[in-house]
Design an enzyme around this catalytic site. Structure first.
Site, PDB file in Angstrom:
ATOM      1  N   SER A   1      31.696  46.713  20.655  1.00 32.15           N
ATOM      2  CA  SER A   1      32.276  48.046  20.579  1.00 32.15           C
ATOM      3  C   SER A   1      32.941  48.391  21.901  1.00 32.15           C
ATOM      4  O   SER A   1      32.553  47.896  22.957  1.00 32.15           O
ATOM      5  CB  SER A   1      31.206  49.077  20.246  1.00 32.15           C
ATOM      6  OG  SER A   1      30.478  49.380  21.412  1.00 32.15           O
ATOM      7  N   LYS A   2      33.972  49.251  21.790  1.00 28.36           N
ATOM      8  CA  LYS A   2      34.757  49.596  22.963  1.00 28.36           C
ATOM      9  C   LYS A   2      33.922  50.349  23.994  1.00 28.36           C
ATOM     10  O   LYS A   2      34.220  50.335  25.174  1.00 28.36           O
ATOM     11  CB  LYS A   2      35.977  50.436  22.553  1.00 28.36           C
ATOM     12  CG  LYS A   2      37.012  49.603  21.804  1.00 28.36           C
ATOM     13  CD  LYS A   2      38.350  50.288  21.748  1.00 28.36           C
ATOM     14  CE  LYS A   2      38.423  51.276  20.617  1.00 28.36           C
ATOM     15  NZ  LYS A   2      39.740  51.883  20.466  1.00 28.36           N
ATOM     16  N   ARG A   3      32.869  51.021  23.529  1.00 24.18           N
ATOM     17  CA  ARG A   3      32.043  51.781  24.461  1.00 24.18           C
ATOM     18  C   ARG A   3      31.225  50.850  25.351  1.00 24.18           C
ATOM     19  O   ARG A   3      30.978  51.141  26.501  1.00 24.18           O
ATOM     20  CB  ARG A   3      31.112  52.726  23.696  1.00 24.18           C
ATOM     21  CG  ARG A   3      31.698  54.130  23.530  1.00 24.18           C
ATOM     22  CD  ARG A   3      30.795  55.010  22.690  1.00 24.18           C
ATOM     23  NE  ARG A   3      30.729  54.525  21.313  1.00 24.18           N
ATOM     24  CZ  ARG A   3      29.623  54.092  20.719  1.00 24.18           C
ATOM     25  NH1 ARG A   3      28.490  54.093  21.356  1.00 24.18           N
ATOM     26  NH2 ARG A   3      29.659  53.670  19.471  1.00 24.18           N
ATOM     27  N   LYS A   4      30.817  49.709  24.781  1.00 22.27           N
ATOM     28  CA  LYS A   4      29.862  48.870  25.520  1.00 22.27           C
ATOM     29  C   LYS A   4      30.473  47.634  26.170  1.00 22.27           C
ATOM     30  O   LYS A   4      29.913  47.087  27.097  1.00 22.27           O
ATOM     31  CB  LYS A   4      28.755  48.426  24.561  1.00 22.27           C
ATOM     32  CG  LYS A   4      27.787  49.545  24.228  1.00 22.27           C
ATOM     33  CD  LYS A   4      26.433  48.973  23.818  1.00 22.27           C
ATOM     34  CE  LYS A   4      25.972  49.561  22.518  1.00 22.27           C
ATOM     35  NZ  LYS A   4      25.509  48.627  21.543  1.00 22.27           N
TER      36      LYS A   4
ATOM     37  N   ASP B   1      42.672  52.872  22.652  1.00 21.57           N
ATOM     38  CA  ASP B   1      43.010  51.494  23.005  1.00 21.57           C
ATOM     39  C   ASP B   1      42.830  50.587  21.794  1.00 21.57           C
ATOM     40  O   ASP B   1      41.782  50.631  21.163  1.00 21.57           O
ATOM     41  CB  ASP B   1      41.998  51.022  24.061  1.00 21.57           C
ATOM     42  CG  ASP B   1      42.650  50.826  25.395  1.00 21.57           C
ATOM     43  OD1 ASP B   1      43.836  51.146  25.513  1.00 21.57           O
ATOM     44  OD2 ASP B   1      41.961  50.339  26.310  1.00 21.57           O
TER      45      ASP B   1
END
Ligand code: GLU
Length: 477
Positions: free
Chosen positions: A253-256, A17
């Site tokens: 960040s995309k993870r969080k 993404d």
């Protein structure tokens, strides 16, 4: 203003993404390009094959276009320096790598990943600085092959001199220096260049005059500068933008954080012009402190010295506020089109949504909120009443209210907002002696499925008599 037109680029890697940082970088690159007159290039840096994702490139185009950002050259539209996809430019990097090897600026390294990991672990244990120990430097293939941890295919490493000056001037931050880097790998065993080699070669080949990127690349810039100098190429100017941060100051960040993904803003129905304005406010301000500004206004006053290098906090509430602000500025007809497009409805349903748009324009901040309020108008079989709303408003007390509403709606001669309101007031407030809140709450939930909806009588008018009666009957069970 410089003599030669400026050429700037954004260089995203298609690894999933698209990151909100890609839009942020594009916006600032573009603001400077449009101010100076020049070209903005989109280059796809897809040399990291392990992290490559095929649909990511199209998502980058789609989300940047959605934001209204346009590039002058890129893989999708071509240009004088095509191809703009690094995986298609491998033959450009190879001769540069060979030249650096021949000139003794780089050397081959046959160490296996296992040996490198061991070496690093030992350095850490001995509390030494980590870095390649140059086991392969100065050795022929055969000499090296006689030692343990030998891999058949070598990588190419930069030979970073001990006494090299590694400082540079940043347009935002002034004079910067970084610690002496490790002997950076330039070519990998898979025949692909690393980011560092490909980036420098392409920026040079494509005539990039200003490299504007995130501050996470500051530590890499000395290596890049060294490559420019070794190759006798003119260094571009550098500007390292601050990293966007969460409220707790950690890097987005995309993870969080879902807001790290550009597609999240599209899915949430934020107005693209609001996101542009919002990103423009990240570390930047207009001379008069004005917070609501168009891209053109940003361009007119653009100055690198106005960029604040301290990581700006990404405050989604502020974006929501801006989105609501932009939504209210739009002509109602345009709002109708945008909501219908967001809801993916066409024909009669889109017309109905367009007629309802003025009812929600003042009440929502995003297209998603508008869609949630208007979905009752365009759903029939799919219409559902929110469970919580039903629990609150459709208990046993609601039955007489809904029955009286049924009769009043059925008996209406003209179906206008005013007549609907008058009839329901007479039937429920006067007739049943209810407070308006208790009279209209159950009707609202039965008809719109929610406790919060556009104005009730207008909603009923738009829904039409037949569908209103169906919903009242359905709610009665
Ligand atoms: N491909 C790099 C990135 O992700 C580009 C960095 C640069 O602009 O040099 O983000």
């Amino acid at each position: 203003m410089s003599q030669t037109p400026v050429r700037l680029r954004v260089a995203p890697s298609p690894t999933g993404d698209p990151h909100v940082g890609t839009a942020y970088m594009s916006l600032f690159n573009l603001a400077f390009v449009r101010q100076q007159g020049g070209q903005f290039i989109l280059r796809v840096e897809d040399t990291d094959r392990a992290r490559f994702q095929a649909d990511s490139e199209q998502q980058i185009y789609d989300t940047l276009h959605w934001l209204g950002l346009q590039w002058d050259e890129g893989p999708d539209i071509g240009g004088p320096y095509a191809p703009y996809r690094q995986s298609e430019r491998l033959e450009t990097y190879r001769p540069v790598a060979d030249r650096l090897l021949a000139e003794g600026k780089a050397y081959q390294c046959w160490c296996t990943p296992e040996r490198l990991a061991e070496m690093r672990a030992e350095q850490q244990q001995a509390k030494q600085p980590t870095g390649y120990d140059r086991l392969c430097l100065g050795k022929s293939r055969d000499e090296r092959a006689a030692l343990p941890g030998f891999a058949e295919t070598p990588v190419l490493r930069m030979l970073i001199p001990d006494d090299v000056a590694l400082s540079f001037t940043d347009l935002i931050r002034g004079e910067l220096s970084a610690p002496r880097p490790d002997d950076q790998v330039l070519m990998k065993t898979d025949g692909f260049p690393t980011y560092h080699l490909a980036n420098v070669v392409d920026d040079h080949e494509m005539g990039i005059t200003h490299v504007v990127r995130g501050e996470e690349w500051i530590a890499s810039t000395p290596k890049h500068i060294l490559l420019y100098d070794w190759l006798g190429w003119q260094r571009p100017e550098f500007a390292h933008m601050p990293l966007l941060r969460n409220a707790d100051k950690s890097k987005i960040s995309k993870r969080k954080n879902p807001a790290a993904r550009l597609t999240w803003f599209v899915d949430e129905g934020f107005l693209p012009e609001a996101l542009c304005n919002f990103l423009g406010l990240m570390g930047y301000s207009l001379p008069d402190g004005q917070e609501v500004f168009s891209f053109e206004e940003m361009v007119a006053s653009f100055d690198w010295r106005r960029v604040n290098p301290v990581g700006p906090v990404f405050d989604v509430d502020k974006l929501r506020w801006l989105s609501g602000h932009y939504l209210r500025q739009l002509p109602a007809a345009e709002v109708g089109v945008r909501i219908a497009t967001f809801m993916e409805v066409t024909g009669a349903a889109a017309d109905l949504v367009a007629r309802a748009a003025p009812l929600v324009q003042e009440r929502v901040s995003t297209l998603r909120e508008a869609a949630e309020m208007l979905t009752f108008l365009v759903s029939d079989e799919a219409f559902v009443i929110d469970a919580q709303a039903a629990e609150k408003q459709l208990g046993p007390d609601a039955e007489p209210v809904l029955r009286a509403a049924q009769q009043a709606v059925a008996a209406l001669e003209s179906f206008s907002t005013e007549d609907i309101e008058a009839a329901l007031r007479i039937a429920l407030v006067d007739g049943l002696g209810l407070k308006p809140k208790h009279a209209f709450g159950p009707v609202r939930v039965a008809v719109t499925g929610k406790t919060v909806s556009p104005p009730l009588f207008e909603s009923i008018e738009l829904l039409g008599r037949e569908r209103t009666l169906q919903r009242l009957a359905a709610a009665l069970g």
